[in-house]
Structure formats: C-alpha cells, structure tokens
Motif scaffolding. Sequence first.
Motif, PDB file in Angstrom:
ATOM      1  N   UNK A   1       0.808  -1.213   0.000  1.00 38.11           N
ATOM      2  CA  UNK A   1       0.000   0.000   0.000  1.00 38.11           C
ATOM      3  C   UNK A   1       0.845   1.268   0.000  1.00 38.11           C
ATOM      4  N   UNK A   2       1.999   1.210   0.649  1.00 39.52           N
ATOM      5  CA  UNK A   2       2.862   2.387   0.679  1.00 39.52           C
ATOM      6  C   UNK A   2       3.384   2.709  -0.725  1.00 39.52           C
ATOM      7  N   UNK A   3       3.725   1.667  -1.483  1.00 41.51           N
ATOM      8  CA  UNK A   3       4.176   1.905  -2.860  1.00 41.51           C
ATOM      9  C   UNK A   3       3.051   2.532  -3.689  1.00 41.51           C
ATOM     10  N   UNK A   4       1.823   2.061  -3.493  1.00 45.32           N
ATOM     11  CA  UNK A   4       0.678   2.631  -4.199  1.00 45.32           C
ATOM     12  C   UNK A   4       0.471   4.079  -3.793  1.00 45.32           C
ATOM     13  N   UNK A  16      -3.775   8.156 -12.992  1.00 43.20           N
ATOM     14  CA  UNK A  16      -2.434   8.265 -13.547  1.00 43.20           C
ATOM     15  C   UNK A  16      -1.442   7.314 -12.923  1.00 43.20           C
ATOM     16  N   UNK A  17      -1.649   6.951 -11.659  1.00 40.96           N
ATOM     17  CA  UNK A  17      -0.721   6.051 -10.985  1.00 40.96           C
ATOM     18  C   UNK A  17      -0.938   4.594 -11.356  1.00 40.96           C
ATOM     19  N   UNK A  18      -2.146   4.264 -11.773  1.00 41.65           N
ATOM     20  CA  UNK A  18      -2.492   2.858 -11.996  1.00 41.65           C
ATOM     21  C   UNK A  18      -1.582   2.134 -12.993  1.00 41.65           C
ATOM     22  N   UNK A  19      -1.281   2.714 -14.202  1.00 41.48           N
ATOM     23  CA  UNK A  19      -0.462   1.966 -15.166  1.00 41.48           C
ATOM     24  C   UNK A  19       0.925   1.612 -14.643  1.00 41.48           C
ATOM     25  N   UNK A  20       1.557   2.532 -13.917  1.00 39.21           N
ATOM     26  CA  UNK A  20       2.907   2.253 -13.425  1.00 39.21           C
ATOM     27  C   UNK A  20       2.917   1.163 -12.364  1.00 39.21           C
ATOM     28  N   UNK A  21       1.783   0.970 -11.716  1.00 38.24           N
ATOM     29  CA  UNK A  21       1.678  -0.046 -10.681  1.00 38.24           C
ATOM     30  C   UNK A  21       1.193  -1.386 -11.210  1.00 38.24           C
ATOM     31  N   UNK A  22       0.653  -1.385 -12.433  1.00 36.30           N
ATOM     32  CA  UNK A  22       0.057  -2.600 -12.971  1.00 36.30           C
ATOM     33  C   UNK A  22      -1.251  -2.952 -12.293  1.00 36.30           C
ATOM     34  N   UNK A  27      -8.630  -0.562  -7.776  1.00 28.98           N
ATOM     35  CA  UNK A  27      -7.723  -1.194  -6.812  1.00 28.98           C
ATOM     36  C   UNK A  27      -6.831  -0.163  -6.147  1.00 28.98           C
ATOM     37  N   UNK A  28      -6.326   0.779  -6.938  1.00 32.14           N
ATOM     38  CA  UNK A  28      -5.513   1.865  -6.377  1.00 32.14           C
ATOM     39  C   UNK A  28      -6.324   2.654  -5.360  1.00 32.14           C
ATOM     40  N   UNK A  29      -7.557   2.999  -5.722  1.00 31.75           N
ATOM     41  CA  UNK A  29      -8.423   3.749  -4.810  1.00 31.75           C
ATOM     42  C   UNK A  29      -8.649   2.989  -3.517  1.00 31.75           C
ATOM     43  N   UNK A  30      -8.917   1.683  -3.637  1.00 27.85           N
ATOM     44  CA  UNK A  30      -9.177   0.871  -2.451  1.00 27.85           C
ATOM     45  C   UNK A  30      -7.955   0.807  -1.539  1.00 27.85           C
ATOM     46  N   UNK A  31      -6.754   0.685  -2.123  1.00 32.15           N
ATOM     47  CA  UNK A  31      -5.543   0.603  -1.313  1.00 32.15           C
ATOM     48  C   UNK A  31      -5.266   1.912  -0.585  1.00 32.15           C
ATOM     49  N   UNK A  32      -5.498   3.040  -1.273  1.00 36.46           N
ATOM     50  CA  UNK A  32      -5.292   4.341  -0.627  1.00 36.46           C
ATOM     51  C   UNK A  32      -6.277   4.518   0.530  1.00 36.46           C
ATOM     52  N   UNK A  33      -7.518   4.139   0.331  1.00 34.92           N
ATOM     53  CA  UNK A  33      -8.515   4.272   1.397  1.00 34.92           C
ATOM     54  C   UNK A  33      -8.180   3.369   2.583  1.00 34.92           C
ATOM     55  N   UNK A  34      -7.700   2.156   2.298  1.00 39.84           N
ATOM     56  CA  UNK A  34      -7.303   1.250   3.377  1.00 39.84           C
ATOM     57  C   UNK A  34      -6.153   1.847   4.186  1.00 39.84           C
ATOM     58  N   UNK A  35      -5.182   2.431   3.491  1.00 33.54           N
ATOM     59  CA  UNK A  35      -4.050   3.059   4.179  1.00 33.54           C
ATOM     60  C   UNK A  35      -4.515   4.243   5.025  1.00 33.54           C
ATOM     61  N   UNK A  36      -5.438   5.041   4.488  1.00 33.85           N
ATOM     62  CA  UNK A  36      -5.976   6.160   5.261  1.00 33.85           C
ATOM     63  C   UNK A  36      -6.689   5.658   6.515  1.00 33.85           C
ATOM     64  N   UNK A  37      -7.440   4.560   6.391  1.00 27.48           N
ATOM     65  CA  UNK A  37      -8.136   3.995   7.549  1.00 27.48           C
ATOM     66  C   UNK A  37      -7.144   3.504   8.601  1.00 27.48           C
ATOM     67  N   UNK A  66      12.619   7.540  -0.038  1.00 21.91           N
ATOM     68  CA  UNK A  66      13.950   6.949  -0.250  1.00 21.91           C
ATOM     69  C   UNK A  66      13.956   5.433  -0.106  1.00 21.91           C
ATOM     70  N   UNK A  67      13.153   4.913   0.815  1.00 27.75           N
ATOM     71  CA  UNK A  67      13.138   3.474   1.069  1.00 27.75           C
ATOM     72  C   UNK A  67      12.400   2.720  -0.044  1.00 27.75           C
ATOM     73  N   UNK A  68      11.278   3.297  -0.500  1.00 23.57           N
ATOM     74  CA  UNK A  68      10.533   2.652  -1.585  1.00 23.57           C
ATOM     75  C   UNK A  68      11.369   2.632  -2.856  1.00 23.57           C
ATOM     76  N   UNK A  69      12.046   3.752  -3.163  1.00 22.28           N
ATOM     77  CA  UNK A  69      12.876   3.807  -4.367  1.00 22.28           C
ATOM     78  C   UNK A  69      14.028   2.821  -4.277  1.00 22.28           C
TER      79      UNK A  69
END
Length: 276
Positions: A1-4, A16-22, A27-37, A66-69
């Motif tokens: 989720x942090x990478x997303x 815009x983020x979805x293609x780079x993540x595959x 799914x991107x929206x759901x992961x961001x909402x889960x992280x916010x929760x 820095x860690x994700x990269x």
Amino acid sequence: MLRTFLAVYRAGSLTGAAPSLGLSQPTVTAQVRTLEDELGRQLFVRGARGVTPTPAADELAARIAPHIDALSSVTVGDDPFASPVHLAGPAELTTLRVLPALAGLVASGLRLRVTFGLADDLLAGLAQRRFDLVVSTIRPRGRGFAATPLTDEEFVLVGPRGFTGDPRTAPLVAYAEDLPIIRRYWRSVLGVRPPAGPAVVVPDLRGVLACVLAGFGVSVLPRYLCAAELASGSLVALLEPEEPPINTLFVVTRTEPCRAGPAAVRDALLADAARW
C-alpha cells in the motif's frame, strides 16, 4: 500500500498512478482508502482533475520515498530491462531518428512501448506516469520535469521538382489548419503572414512531404525529414536564408530518480543525436 500511495502522490492522480503499478484504478483507490483507515488520517483531497496531497501525505512521502525507491531498485536486480520502457514523442522524429538509435538496446533485451502525440499531451502523460520519457518539441515547464536538449531541427521551405512560381502565393500543404510551422517561417523569413488557409491539411509531416512531392503545393518541413528528396532533386528548397528557423527538441524525464531502463534509453538518444 505504501508503494501505491507514493505512486499516487507523485502522479497527482489515482488514474495516472495505476499503469505504473500494474493495477486498476479501483484497486488503487481501495488501497489508498485502506491506508488512510489504518493511519487514521486523510492523505488526499479528491478533485475533478486528480488528487491534492494533505500535509499528512507530504510528511509520509518524505519519510518513505527513499526506502521505496531503494527497494524498487533491489527488486529490479541487475536486469535494467526487467520492465518495458514507455517512450513517447512526435511521430515523424520518433520514427526516423529515435527508434533507429535504440536498435542496440533492443538487441540487448530492451522492451519498448512507443506512443505518438503532441508535446503538451505527452508531457501530461509523463507527469501522470503513463510514460517513462518523452521526446518533446517544447521545453517543459514545472519543477517535475528534467529536460535535456537533444537536437535542433532546421525548417526549410520546399516545393516539387520544377517549381517556378512564387511560394508566397502558391497552394500550401500544412500539418494543421492554423499553419503552425508555416506561420513561423513566413514571419521570420518572409516578414509577412501566410495566406489565410491551406489547400491541404495532413496531420503527419510525412504525409505533407508526400503531397508536396505529388505537386499539391509548397510547405515548410524539417530538413531531416526531406534531406534525401532534396539531395535527389525530387524536392527543391525554394529559399536558403542565412538564418533558417530552428526548433530545439528535448528528451524529458521526471525529476525523481530514473530507472535503469529509461536512463539507458535517454543516454543512447543523447549519444546518437550528435550525428542527427
């Protein structure tokens, strides 16, 4: 989720983020909402044109980027071409100059995905992470881009073999209805505005070249595109000004650390462009 989260933060858009993540946009929206929760904090304010990060998102991105990269570089391992490189640029230059320059990398394992389009649209796609690098006919604005001059294209006024008329009154073959290249040439070299409208509009400079060769009229083209026809005499340069109009093209990436594959493509283009 942090990478997303970081991909959305950098792209400024869930879509815009979805293609780079595959991933799909839902799914991107759901992961961001889960992280916010999980964090109990809002990370983005949704808007019509994307998302705006909150101060909590700014803080989180600064801590984890820095860690994700670094983790991404370890995941790729020693293979710089583990992921396809998404390249975008103008159709004509990309076809005739850019792609031939990358033959060696493709032979070494590069997987390439190519998109044609206009500079503004392609730069927007680069910001949205749909592309890894863009060959642009304009210098991009904004701190999110890293632009390196690639080459200068010289413009030449051309007509078919045997043309003897006045180019200022001849039928015009244009790339677009508003005569973008012709208008600049007329003003800088002839000192006047071009006629009100073109006789023929073809949204590809290779098509414009074909029309001029067939005798439709005159046009203004990049010299690289018609060099062979000028050398053979099937096309004639109608004027040879001391200072012909030129336009600088740029190879553009995002300012964030560039993956090994896109970096290799960028370096190959800059090396090959010296002979263009």
